[in-house]
Design a protein around this motif. Structure first.
Motif, PDB file in Angstrom:
ATOM      1  N   GLN A 406       0.795  -1.209   0.016  1.00 11.64           N
ATOM      2  CA  GLN A 406       0.116   0.336  -0.757  1.00 11.64           C
ATOM      3  C   GLN A 406       0.508   1.593   0.007  1.00 11.64           C
ATOM      4  O   GLN A 406       0.763   2.386  -0.621  1.00 11.64           O
ATOM      5  CB  GLN A 406      -1.398   0.142   1.236  1.00 11.64           C
ATOM      6  CG  GLN A 406      -2.336  -0.776   0.893  1.00 11.64           C
ATOM      7  CD  GLN A 406      -2.928  -1.111   2.822  1.00 11.64           C
ATOM      8  OE1 GLN A 406      -2.813   0.048   3.316  1.00 11.64           O
ATOM      9  NE2 GLN A 406      -3.276  -2.361   2.431  1.00 11.64           N
ATOM     10  N   HIS A 407       2.168   0.922   0.541  1.00  7.54           N
ATOM     11  CA  HIS A 407       2.942   2.559   0.817  1.00  7.54           C
ATOM     12  C   HIS A 407       3.845   2.988  -0.450  1.00  7.54           C
ATOM     13  O   HIS A 407       3.361   3.810  -0.514  1.00  7.54           O
ATOM     14  CB  HIS A 407       3.982   2.331   1.570  1.00  7.54           C
ATOM     15  CG  HIS A 407       5.080   0.786   1.215  1.00  7.54           C
ATOM     16  ND1 HIS A 407       4.203  -0.429   2.050  1.00  7.54           N
ATOM     17  CD2 HIS A 407       6.034   1.190   1.230  1.00  7.54           C
ATOM     18  CE1 HIS A 407       5.805  -1.069   1.095  1.00  7.54           C
ATOM     19  NE2 HIS A 407       6.874  -0.329   0.319  1.00  7.54           N
ATOM     20  N   ARG A 410       0.879   4.723  -2.378  1.00  6.78           N
ATOM     21  CA  ARG A 410       0.759   5.617  -1.795  1.00  6.78           C
ATOM     22  C   ARG A 410       1.961   6.912  -2.803  1.00  6.78           C
ATOM     23  O   ARG A 410       1.748   8.099  -2.674  1.00  6.78           O
ATOM     24  CB  ARG A 410       0.799   6.199  -0.351  1.00  6.78           C
ATOM     25  CG  ARG A 410       0.581   7.350  -0.038  1.00  6.78           C
ATOM     26  CD  ARG A 410      -0.281   7.039   1.593  1.00  6.78           C
ATOM     27  NE  ARG A 410      -0.726   6.650   1.781  1.00  6.78           N
ATOM     28  CZ  ARG A 410      -0.471   5.096   2.643  1.00  6.78           C
ATOM     29  NH1 ARG A 410       0.366   4.884   2.413  1.00  6.78           N
ATOM     30  NH2 ARG A 410      -1.442   4.528   2.982  1.00  6.78           N
ATOM     31  N   CYS A 415      -2.375   7.897  -3.617  1.00  6.33           N
ATOM     32  CA  CYS A 415      -3.867   6.881  -3.479  1.00  6.33           C
ATOM     33  C   CYS A 415      -3.955   6.118  -2.909  1.00  6.33           C
ATOM     34  O   CYS A 415      -3.211   5.315  -2.078  1.00  6.33           O
ATOM     35  CB  CYS A 415      -4.380   6.409  -4.727  1.00  6.33           C
ATOM     36  SG  CYS A 415      -5.805   4.883  -5.082  1.00  6.33           S
ATOM     37  N   ASN A 416      -4.767   6.128  -1.583  1.00  5.21           N
ATOM     38  CA  ASN A 416      -5.317   5.163  -0.415  1.00  5.21           C
ATOM     39  C   ASN A 416      -5.833   3.764  -1.049  1.00  5.21           C
ATOM     40  O   ASN A 416      -7.209   3.715  -1.258  1.00  5.21           O
ATOM     41  CB  ASN A 416      -5.442   5.692   0.724  1.00  5.21           C
ATOM     42  CG  ASN A 416      -5.925   5.013   2.241  1.00  5.21           C
ATOM     43  OD1 ASN A 416      -5.227   4.323   2.367  1.00  5.21           O
ATOM     44  ND2 ASN A 416      -7.121   5.005   3.041  1.00  5.21           N
TER      45      ASN A 416
END
Length: 729
Positions: A406-407, A410, A415-416
């Motif tokens: 996820q990092h 981002r 984007c989250n």
């Protein structure tokens, strides 16, 4: 100090070793020779590290080195070998095997005699059987070796370098450290990363010539593969991205066929098209364009790697295509053609950075397929793309797009995201949002023709609409998504700049009122509009039929059903009759679902402001006909203790209830529908049968009253939420 020991060989020792080298082929040396060799080994200092083994082993060279002159091989350490078998043979050069050392071969490796490791002292590894020694050499020494010019520098545990003694209590222990021997300068390096940097510094200085001259192994020949009547040469290690210069992935055949159908459909609008394959690698994609579309396209294949450019030129000659370099035909362009044969087309091959090339020239069609994310090339792609041109983007960084990193998502896309049941469509909307932002920065808008997310890649194809009005309309379609983590209900946030007092009211579910704490999360920004253009997909289907691409037709049909949100059983495609008639009469394919087909007949002319305004009005009027966003997985929302109906029957049940429904290519068990989750689960429960009554038909549960069904759905939702509390993101 350890390097000086090799130079301190006595002249007598050198002469005697040369004599031994000459007399090795004899069946067995006489006793005088053995005594003389033992005397030489006894006179040599015991700490000399030239071979790193016992004194008796130092005199006898292993068989891999006996075929080469001794003066060229005498300084190479035994930890530097070409093959693992050569390292295994060193274990048999010992004192008791000295007389039979000349007859060593691979058959000796299977003997049951215990042997010692040639790269480890006896204190570290005792003599063992051949199979155990082979496993030890492979896992400990060969697996962590450093490769250079066909040689492997294996890790060595012999006392070749002085180690500072360490005082432990009252005892002094001298620990033997593992190290590598450099093939160029004979230095000893302890760590593998330091050894890689050490060799890299030699290469940067131009010191790539090894002191050990040996017969270089012949390069294995290139393989020739065939795909869609196009022959390409690939390196033997073409499927390893980290080791090869030109990467070729056979699993991306579906991706290449989709892009070919897209270009073929665009070629029916205006000719000729200037096309760019920004990352050619082997050049397979650009060669297919030039070979099958002919004069309708002007293909440019680019790659920054010099070896890849050479391979692309060879593949052009292999497919009877002329290579154009810097607007001049290459002199040897016709060498690959026989007498009487004609070339099928021209291909321009460039060696340039993709960003620089797209800034210098303008194109009608650009395909971006870098290794990983493509966000670094989007601004350059939209800078000079022509009006009504097409940009296709293939992203292979699925670890970040599928919410495994996820990092990274981002960092690259701003984007989250979290892992959801509709994660593949979420990935496609993330890429489209990044493409839309890059186009808007260049005062251009986009229209998404289709977006595909499969196991290995995410492919997004968009059409470019020039003008700030189109850019503003595109920017409005980038919104945030509210996602409930309990029931996985989702909805895009409402337009407007006013602060929402309670964002949970926008969700159709009531999880926030019945569950403690915060139950929803904000994802995005994402593309909130349609992901498919039905009219363009139908034209792609016709092109796939015309060119005989059978592998792609099923996927395109699924995309058409998904774009219209219509069950496949209620809709049938008959493209052959109508489309063939239109093609024979010279009229381009038009459908009522294609909102921009009428304007595509402009043959490359720029749109006027009136045309763009009319297009925007038509798009606003057709927003109700767009497919609903996202989908539900029927297994994810199954009712405990109930047998679900078949997927095809369930689609009919949803359609009979008045909802739009279709299958989706993102998930084989996914259902795209505009029904809320509560209605979805209500119909699923209504047509399900209890597990313990297997003989009952699916329609026997229909007599239950609606309020009872709704209560059972709410109870099942609450039970599932309590059971899945440990899965909260």
């Amino acid at each position: 100090m350890e390097n000086m020991a090799e130079e301190e060989l006595l002249p007598l020792a050198k002469a005697e070793v040369e004599v031994a080298q000459v007399q090795v082929p004899t069946p067995a040396p006489d006793a005088a020779q053995v005594r003389r060799l033992k005397a030489v080994s006894a006179g040599k200092p015991r700490s000399a590290p030239s071979w790193g083994i016992s004194s008796s082993r130092e005199c006898m060279l292993p068989p891999p080195f006996q075929s080469l002159p001794l003066r060229k091989e005498k300084k190479r350490h035994i930890s530097i070998q070409r093959q693992l078998a050569d390292l295994e043979k060193l274990a048999f050069v010992s004192e008791r095997d000295f007389d039979s050392a000349s007859s060593l071969n691979s058959d000796n490796l299977d003997t049951g005699n215990k042997q010692a490791c040639p790269l480890c002292p006896k204190e570290k590894l005792r003599a063992c059987n051949s199979h155990k020694l082979r496993r030890h050499l492979q896992n400990l020494h060969w697996k962590v070796s450093v490769e250079f010019e066909g040689y492997r520098m294996c890790i060595c545990h012999l006392p070749c370098r002085p180690v500072k003694p360490s005082v432990i209590g009252e005892q002094i222990s001298s620990k033997m450290g593992a190290h590598y021997h450099c093939i160029i300068c004979s230095a000893t390096i302890t760590r593998r990363t330091d050894m890689l940097g050490h060799v890299r510094r030699h290469v940067n200085k131009g010191e790539t010539q090894s002191r050990y001259i040996a017969a270089s192994a012949a390069k294995p020949p290139n393989e020739i593969l065939k795909e869609a009547d196009t022959d390409i040469q690939v390196c033997p290690n073409y499927s390893i991205p980290q080791k090869t210069d030109s990467y070729f992935n056979p699993k991306m055949k579906l991706n290449r066929q989709l892009i070919f159908c897209t270009l073929a459909a665009l070629a029916e609008e205006r000719k000729p098209l200037e096309c760019l394959d920004a990352f050619g690698a082997t050049g397979i994609m650009g060669l297919q364009w030039a070979k099958h579309l002919g004069n309708a396209v002007k293909v440019t294949i680019n790659d920054l790697n010099e070896n890849s450019v050479t391979l692309i030129q060879e593949n052009c000659h292999l497919n009877k295509l002329k290579v154009v370099v810097d607007s001049k035909e290459k002199a040897e362009g016709d060498d690959g053609l026989e007498e009487g044969e004609e070339h099928l087309g021209d291909v321009k091959v460039t060696k340039m950075d993709a960003n620089v090339l797209m800034h210098l020239r303008s194109f009608d069609f650009i395909h971006l397929d870098p290794f990983g994310t493509s966000v670094n090339y989007l601004d350059s792609a939209f800078r000079n793309i022509r009006n009504l041109g097409i940009v296709s983007v293939t992203s292979t960084d699925i670890s970040s797009l599928y919410a495994k990193a996820q990092h990274v998502a981002r960092r690259h896309y701003g984007c989250n995201i979290v892992r959801t049941e509709y994660y593949k469509e979420l990935a496609a909307r993330i890429v489209v949002a990044a493409v839309a932002r890059a186009a808007a920065r260049c005062n251009k808008g986009i229209e998404v023709l289709f977006a595909v997310a499969l196991e290995h890649f995410v492919l997004v194809v968009v059409r470019v609409l020039r003008g700030p009005t189109s850019a503003d309309e595109t920017a409005k379609k980038i919104q945030y998504l509210i996602h409930c983590q309990w029931c996985e209900e989702r909805i895009f946030q409402k337009d407007g700049n006013m602060v929402e007092e309670n964002p949970y009211r926008q969700l159709p579910c009531n999880c926030h009122g019945s569950m403690p704490g915060k139950t929803a999360i904000e994802l995005g920004p994402l593309w909130s509009s349609s992901l498919f253009n039905t009219g363009f997909l139908k034209r792609m289907l016709f092109e796939s039929l015309h060119h005989g691409l059978d592998d792609i037709q099923t996927l395109i049909k699924t995309l058409i059903f998904e774009s219209e949100c219509t069950p496949q059983s209620q809709f049938s495609l008959h493209p052959s009759s109508n489309l063939n008639k239109q093609e024979e009469s010279g009229v381009h394919t038009k459908t009522t679902d294609d909102t921009t087909t009428d304007n595509y007949i402009a043959q490359g002319k720029r749109k006027s402001n009136e045309m763009i305004t009319n297009l925007a009005k038509r798009q606003k009027a057709d927003t109700s006909t767009e497919h609903p966003p996202f989908y539900y997985n029927i297994h994810r929302h199954s009712i405990k203790g109930m047998n679900m109906p078949k997927l095809k029957k369930f689609l009919c049940y949803l359609s009979q209830a008045g909802f739009r429904v279709s299958r989706t290519h993102f998930d084989p068990m996914g259902v795209r529908t505009d029904a809320p989750l509560m209605q979805f689960k209500s119909i699923l429960l209504k047509y399900s049968t209890p597990t313990y009554t297997g003989g009952q038909s699916e329609g026997q549960v229909q007599s239950a009253p609606e309020d009872t069904v709704a209560d059972r759905v709410e109870i099942s939702v609450n039970e599932k939420a309590e059971a899945s509390s440990c899965r909260r993101w």
